[in-house]
Design an enzyme around this catalytic site. Structure first.
Site, PDB file in Angstrom:
ATOM      1  N   TYR A  22       7.104   4.355  -9.680  1.00 11.56           N
ATOM      2  CA  TYR A  22       5.722   4.499 -10.138  1.00 11.56           C
ATOM      3  C   TYR A  22       5.538   5.478 -11.291  1.00 11.56           C
ATOM      4  CZ  TYR A  22       5.006   2.080  -5.746  1.00 11.56           C
ATOM      5  OH  TYR A  22       5.064   1.166  -4.728  1.00 11.56           O
ATOM      6  N   ASN A  76      -6.488  -2.653  -7.554  1.00  5.48           N
ATOM      7  CA  ASN A  76      -5.104  -2.501  -7.117  1.00  5.48           C
ATOM      8  C   ASN A  76      -5.178  -2.223  -5.623  1.00  5.48           C
ATOM      9  OD1 ASN A  76      -2.527  -1.755  -6.385  1.00  5.48           O
ATOM     10  ND2 ASN A  76      -2.141  -0.569  -8.244  1.00  5.48           N
ATOM     11  N   HIS A  82      -0.418  -7.479   0.436  1.00  2.46           N
ATOM     12  CA  HIS A  82       0.533  -8.298   1.182  1.00  2.46           C
ATOM     13  C   HIS A  82       0.086  -8.594   2.608  1.00  2.46           C
ATOM     14  CE1 HIS A  82       2.696  -6.735  -2.209  1.00  2.46           C
ATOM     15  NE2 HIS A  82       2.631  -5.517  -1.707  1.00  2.46           N
ATOM     16  N   ASP A  89     -10.735 -12.415   1.393  1.00  2.00           N
ATOM     17  CA  ASP A  89     -12.013 -13.091   1.654  1.00  2.00           C
ATOM     18  C   ASP A  89     -13.161 -12.396   0.926  1.00  2.00           C
ATOM     19  OD1 ASP A  89     -10.795 -14.994   3.258  1.00  2.00           O
ATOM     20  OD2 ASP A  89     -11.403 -14.058   5.152  1.00  2.00           O
ATOM     21  N   HIS A 102      -0.959  -4.359 -10.458  1.00  2.00           N
ATOM     22  CA  HIS A 102       0.096  -3.618  -9.754  1.00  2.00           C
ATOM     23  C   HIS A 102       0.940  -2.910 -10.797  1.00  2.00           C
ATOM     24  CE1 HIS A 102      -0.550  -5.104  -5.700  1.00  2.00           C
ATOM     25  NE2 HIS A 102      -0.809  -6.285  -6.242  1.00  2.00           N
ATOM     26  N   LEU A 103       1.263  -1.661 -10.535  1.00  2.00           N
ATOM     27  CA  LEU A 103       2.096  -0.896 -11.455  1.00  2.00           C
ATOM     28  C   LEU A 103       3.493  -1.488 -11.560  1.00  2.00           C
ATOM     29  CD1 LEU A 103       0.958   2.631 -10.264  1.00  2.00           C
ATOM     30  CD2 LEU A 103       0.452   1.598 -12.480  1.00  2.00           C
ATOM     31  N   THR A 104       4.023  -1.949 -10.443  1.00  2.00           N
ATOM     32  CA  THR A 104       5.365  -2.528 -10.417  1.00  2.00           C
ATOM     33  C   THR A 104       5.269  -4.047 -10.370  1.00  2.00           C
ATOM     34  OG1 THR A 104       5.526  -2.522  -7.995  1.00  2.00           O
ATOM     35  CG2 THR A 104       6.258  -0.519  -9.144  1.00  2.00           C
ATOM     36  N   ARG A 113       6.942  -7.879  -0.069  1.00  2.00           N
ATOM     37  CA  ARG A 113       5.949  -7.519  -1.085  1.00  2.00           C
ATOM     38  C   ARG A 113       5.662  -8.661  -2.064  1.00  2.00           C
ATOM     39  NH1 ARG A 113       5.088  -1.875  -0.961  1.00  2.00           N
ATOM     40  NH2 ARG A 113       6.864  -0.747  -0.109  1.00  2.00           N
TER      41      ARG A 113
END
Length: 167
Positions: A22, A76, A82, A89, A102-104, A113
């Site tokens: 991160y 995020n 996940h 919803d 998402h950072l990654t 993931r």
């Protein structure tokens, strides 16, 4: 235009949490980078930031945005991506554009993931670009909202639109 930025669990620990994945940038710094991007681009955008570690609070915040002056949401959801059908919803009920960040690159991470319930509910997902992903989402959101406004104006001014011919 007003955009809500929702940050999920453990993002408050950025800068301390697994720097190999991160980096060292904190959540406050990401928010500052986004604000700077808005100012430097002379964008007519107001950002509101919200972070929580609790699933229900994310759902509440999304539901509060319904019927509000928020025109879009950048989210995020962290690990809730996940697992949370409930957040997915809520996103589907938001009635406005939602972009997941998402950072990654979650597709390059552990098998559990790779699935994102929330991402499937969003208009798009930006992942793997680190903090830059937030500005990418912001630029996408600004363009999406501008296109929506232009379309609505065109429909309003279209003499062949049956809604415009009602008395």
């Amino acid at each position: 235009m007003k955009i809500l930025v929702i940050q999920g669990p453990n993002l408050n620990m950025l800068g301390h949490r697994d720097p190999r994945l991160y980096g060292m940038v904190t959540l406050d710094q990401i928010h500052e980078i986004m604000q700077t991007f808005v100012k430097q681009g002379n964008l007519d955008v107001e950002l509101e930031f919200f972070q929580t570690n609790f699933e229900g609070e994310i759902i509440d915040k999304i539901q509060e945005s319904v019927g509000s002056d928020y025109e879009g949401i950048i989210i995020n959801p962290g690990a809730f991506s996940h697992t949370s059908i409930a957040i997915a919803d809520a996103i589907m009920l938001a009635g406005k554009p939602v972009i997941e960040v998402h950072l990654t690159n979650i597709q390059a991470r552990e098998e559990f993931r790779k699935n994102s319930y929330t991402g499937a509910a969003c208009g798009g997902v930006i992942m793997g670009f680190g903090p830059l992903g937030y500005n990418m989402a912001l630029m996408a959101m600004v363009n999406i909202l501008a296109e929506m406004k232009a379309f609505q104006e065109a429909q309003k001014n279209n003499p062949n639109n049956p809604i415009n011919n009602q008395k």
